[in-house]
Design a protein around this motif. Structure first.
Motif, PDB file in Angstrom:
ATOM      1  N   LYS A   8      86.623 105.712   8.464  1.00 38.37           N
ATOM      2  CA  LYS A   8      87.570 104.919   7.667  1.00 38.37           C
ATOM      3  C   LYS A   8      87.605 105.403   6.221  1.00 38.37           C
ATOM      4  CE  LYS A   8      86.813 101.007  10.624  1.00 38.37           C
ATOM      5  NZ  LYS A   8      86.348  99.666  10.837  1.00 38.37           N
ATOM      6  N   ASP A  37      92.249 103.285   7.767  1.00 40.39           N
ATOM      7  CA  ASP A  37      91.795 102.799   9.078  1.00 40.39           C
ATOM      8  C   ASP A  37      92.558 103.450  10.224  1.00 40.39           C
ATOM      9  OD1 ASP A  37      90.001 101.175   7.814  1.00 40.39           O
ATOM     10  OD2 ASP A  37      91.101  99.307   8.182  1.00 40.39           O
ATOM     11  N   ARG A  38      93.843 103.728  10.041  1.00 40.30           N
ATOM     12  CA  ARG A  38      94.677 104.190  11.153  1.00 40.30           C
ATOM     13  C   ARG A  38      95.238 105.601  10.984  1.00 40.30           C
ATOM     14  NH1 ARG A  38      95.172 100.702  14.906  1.00 40.30           N
ATOM     15  NH2 ARG A  38      96.932 101.714  15.903  1.00 40.30           N
ATOM     16  N   ALA A  87      86.833 105.491  15.527  1.00 40.13           N
ATOM     17  CA  ALA A  87      87.006 104.248  14.761  1.00 40.13           C
ATOM     18  C   ALA A  87      86.053 104.181  13.573  1.00 40.13           C
ATOM     19  CB  ALA A  87      86.824 103.047  15.678  1.00 40.13           C
ATOM     20  N   LYS A 145      91.429 109.288  16.532  1.00 43.95           N
ATOM     21  CA  LYS A 145      90.302 109.560  15.644  1.00 43.95           C
ATOM     22  C   LYS A 145      89.210 108.550  15.951  1.00 43.95           C
ATOM     23  CE  LYS A 145      91.002 106.930  11.412  1.00 43.95           C
ATOM     24  NZ  LYS A 145      91.154 107.091   9.972  1.00 43.95           N
ATOM     25  N   PRO A 195      92.709 104.729  16.256  1.00 41.41           N
ATOM     26  CA  PRO A 195      91.250 104.810  16.211  1.00 41.41           C
ATOM     27  C   PRO A 195      90.652 104.276  17.513  1.00 41.41           C
ATOM     28  CG  PRO A 195      92.106 103.247  14.565  1.00 41.41           C
ATOM     29  CD  PRO A 195      93.256 103.720  15.380  1.00 41.41           C
TER      30      PRO A 195
END
Length: 194
Positions: free
Chosen positions: A56, A60-61, A53, A51, A75
Motif C-alpha cells: 500500500k 491501495d488499488r 494486498a 498486486k 489487490p
C-alpha cells in the motif's frame, strides 16, 4: 502438478506465455509492466492487473511506478485469487510478485496454459542478494525474461542489487528511498556485511 493435461483448454493446447520483468529497486520494473499492459489495453485486449494486498506504499488499488505512472489493479491476499478473478482475460499483469506465496508459479502456469499472456514484475533478489519469493521459479519457466537495471547510487554504474539502508533485518520491509539504495556489485559487496 504444474504441467498436467488438465491445464490445457478443451480446444487443445492454447498459446499463452509467461514474461518476467525483474531487477533491483528503482530499476523500472513497474514502469515496464505498466507500459506493456497499457499497450495491451490499447490493442483492445481484456487485461486484468493484480498486486499483493500488503503493498500500500503509493495506493491501495493502483499499481504505481516510482515515476508516478499508474494503472488500476486488484489487490489480492493469496495467489490463488488471481485464478478466480481472471475469467475471460487475455492478459494478466502481476506486480511486486516477490511478495506473493510460492503458489504463484503454478497460477502463472495455469493461466498461460489457458492461452493467457502473463506478465510478472518483481525483485529477483532480496536485500541480502538472495533469490526472492517465487520470482526465481517463475523466471525458470518463463518464455521471456527481462532484467532491468537501476543506477548505482554510490558510483553511477548499472545496478542490480537492492541495498537496505535501515537496520531492520526482516526479509519483507516495504519502503522506498528512505530504506533502500540501488547498488552495483562492487558497491553492494564493498559496503555490505551480509
Amino acid at each position: 502438478m504444474l504441467f498436467s493435461e488438465h491445464n490445457f483448454t478443451q480446444r487443445g493446447p492454447a498459446y499463452g506465455s509467461i514474461e518476467v520483468i525483474c531487477g533491483s529497486m528503482f530499476s523500472g520494473k513497474t514502469e515496464e509492466l505498466i507500459r506493456r499492459l497499457k499497450r495491451a489495453q490499447y490493442a483492445k485486449l481484456h487485461v486484468e492487473i493484480f498486486k499483493p494486498a500488503v503493498d500500500k506504499r503509493y495506493d491501495d488499488r493502483l499499481v504505481v511506478s516510482h515515476d508516478s505512472n499508474s494503472i488500476p489493479s486488484t489487490p489480492v491476499e493469496h495467489s490463488s485469487s488471481i485464478l478466480l478473478l481472471s475469467n475471460d482475460t487475455q492478459v494478466v499483469g502481476i506486480d511486486e510478485a516477490q511478495f506473493f506465496d510460492e503458489g504463484l508459479t503454478e497460477v502463472c502456469v495455469n493461466l498461460a496454459n489457458k492461452g493467457i499472456r502473463v506478465i510478472v514484475a518483481g525483485l529477483d533478489m532480496d536485500f541480502k542478494a538472495q533469490p526472492f519469493g517465487p520470482i526465481p521459479h517463475i523466471m525458470a519457466i518463463a518464455e521471456h525474461v527481462t532484467k532491468v537495471h537501476a543506477v548505482c547510487m554510490q558510483c553511477g554504474a548499472p545496478a542490480n542489487y537492492s541495498f537496505r539502508t535501515s537496520t531492520d533485518t526482516k526479509t519483507v520491509l516495504l519502503g522506498e528511498k528512505e530504506a533502500y539504495e540501488a547498488r552495483c556489485r562492487r558497491c553492494y559487496y564493498n559496503l555490505t556485511n551480509y
